[in-house]
Design a protein around this motif. Structure first.
Motif, PDB file in Angstrom:
ATOM      1  N   ASP A  90      36.702  20.827  38.967  1.00  0.00           N
ATOM      2  CA  ASP A  90      35.573  20.695  38.047  1.00  0.00           C
ATOM      3  C   ASP A  90      34.796  19.398  38.290  1.00  0.00           C
ATOM      4  N   THR A  91      35.300  18.553  39.160  1.00  0.00           N
ATOM      5  CA  THR A  91      34.622  17.294  39.469  1.00  0.00           C
ATOM      6  C   THR A  91      33.240  17.561  40.050  1.00  0.00           C
ATOM      7  N   ALA A  92      32.218  16.992  39.420  1.00  0.00           N
ATOM      8  CA  ALA A  92      30.839  17.226  39.838  1.00  0.00           C
ATOM      9  C   ALA A  92      29.910  16.423  38.946  1.00  0.00           C
ATOM     10  N   ILE A  93      28.652  16.416  39.317  1.00  0.00           N
ATOM     11  CA  ILE A  93      27.605  15.948  38.414  1.00  0.00           C
ATOM     12  C   ILE A  93      27.121  17.178  37.651  1.00  0.00           C
ATOM     13  N   TYR A  94      27.084  17.058  36.349  1.00  0.00           N
ATOM     14  CA  TYR A  94      26.678  18.175  35.493  1.00  0.00           C
ATOM     15  C   TYR A  94      25.260  17.953  35.002  1.00  0.00           C
ATOM     16  N   TYR A  95      24.442  18.999  35.155  1.00  0.00           N
ATOM     17  CA  TYR A  95      23.032  18.933  34.802  1.00  0.00           C
ATOM     18  C   TYR A  95      22.685  19.959  33.733  1.00  0.00           C
ATOM     19  N   CYS A  96      21.777  19.553  32.878  1.00  0.00           N
ATOM     20  CA  CYS A  96      21.201  20.439  31.877  1.00  0.00           C
ATOM     21  C   CYS A  96      19.850  20.928  32.409  1.00  0.00           C
ATOM     22  N   ASN A  97      19.517  22.170  32.116  1.00  0.00           N
ATOM     23  CA  ASN A  97      18.304  22.769  32.674  1.00  0.00           C
ATOM     24  C   ASN A  97      17.684  23.763  31.698  1.00  0.00           C
ATOM     25  N   VAL A  98      16.361  23.718  31.613  1.00  0.00           N
ATOM     26  CA  VAL A  98      15.621  24.760  30.903  1.00  0.00           C
ATOM     27  C   VAL A  98      14.425  25.158  31.754  1.00  0.00           C
ATOM     28  N   PHE A  99      14.002  26.404  31.601  1.00  0.00           N
ATOM     29  CA  PHE A  99      12.786  26.895  32.231  1.00  0.00           C
ATOM     30  C   PHE A  99      11.783  27.130  31.115  1.00  0.00           C
ATOM     31  N   TYR A 100      10.675  26.395  31.160  1.00  0.00           N
ATOM     32  CA  TYR A 100       9.747  26.405  30.041  1.00  0.00           C
ATOM     33  C   TYR A 100       8.333  26.338  30.564  1.00  0.00           C
ATOM     34  N   ARG A 101       7.524  27.280  30.135  1.00  0.00           N
ATOM     35  CA  ARG A 101       6.113  27.330  30.517  1.00  0.00           C
ATOM     36  C   ARG A 101       5.937  27.230  32.029  1.00  0.00           C
ATOM     37  N   GLY A 102       6.742  27.989  32.742  1.00  0.00           N
ATOM     38  CA  GLY A 102       6.575  28.095  34.185  1.00  0.00           C
ATOM     39  C   GLY A 102       7.195  26.987  35.001  1.00  0.00           C
ATOM     40  N   ASN A 103       7.877  26.074  34.340  1.00  0.00           N
ATOM     41  CA  ASN A 103       8.471  24.948  35.061  1.00  0.00           C
ATOM     42  C   ASN A 103       9.951  24.811  34.757  1.00  0.00           C
ATOM     43  N   ASN A 104      10.694  24.424  35.792  1.00  0.00           N
ATOM     44  CA  ASN A 104      12.099  24.073  35.617  1.00  0.00           C
ATOM     45  C   ASN A 104      12.185  22.611  35.218  1.00  0.00           C
ATOM     46  N   HIS A 105      12.947  22.338  34.192  1.00  0.00           N
ATOM     47  CA  HIS A 105      13.133  20.969  33.728  1.00  0.00           C
ATOM     48  C   HIS A 105      14.602  20.611  33.833  1.00  0.00           C
TER      49      HIS A 105
END
Length: 116
Positions: A90-105
């Motif tokens: 499970d070792t890793a960098i963990y990222y949060c992500n949303v797709f909103y109004r045509g863009n990945n954030h």
């Protein structure tokens, strides 16, 4: 402007637990699907978990199913990833992500290291 800030990572031993947080601004987390992904050294970023908008449910990678739980706090506008029974893989960098109004954030990520 959408901003996502992850926190809660750290160095833990196998079998331990951690709770990651993804604090959002510029968007209400209840209105979008929110994803957690992770990237281990030398590997591609991979899907971990997703919570659907409007309370429509959750989805998990097979590798974390029954160990990780994704949840959302509407009042704090934050999405959490409760990680139990952690393994070295499970070792890793963990990222949060949303797709909103045509863009990945994306957030900047939080490092999780599982080692004895």
């Amino acid at each position: 402007q959408v901003q996502l800030v992850e926190s809660g990572g750290g160095l833990v031993q196998p079998g331990d637990s951690l709770r990651l947080s993804c604090a959002a601004s510029g968007i209400m987390v209840g209105t979008v699907h929110t994803n957690w992904l992770r990237q281990a050294p030398g590997k591609e970023r991979e899907f971990v978990a997703r919570i659907l908008n409007g309370g429509a449910g959750t989805d998990y990678a097979d590798s974390v199913k029954d160990r990780f739980i994704i949840s959302r706090d509407y009042a704090k506008n934050t999405v959490y990833l409760q990680m139990n029974s952690l393994k070295p893989e499970d070792t890793a960098i963990y990222y949060c992500n949303v797709f909103y109004r045509g863009n990945n954030h994306w957030g900047r990520g939080t490092q999780v290291t599982v080692a004895s």
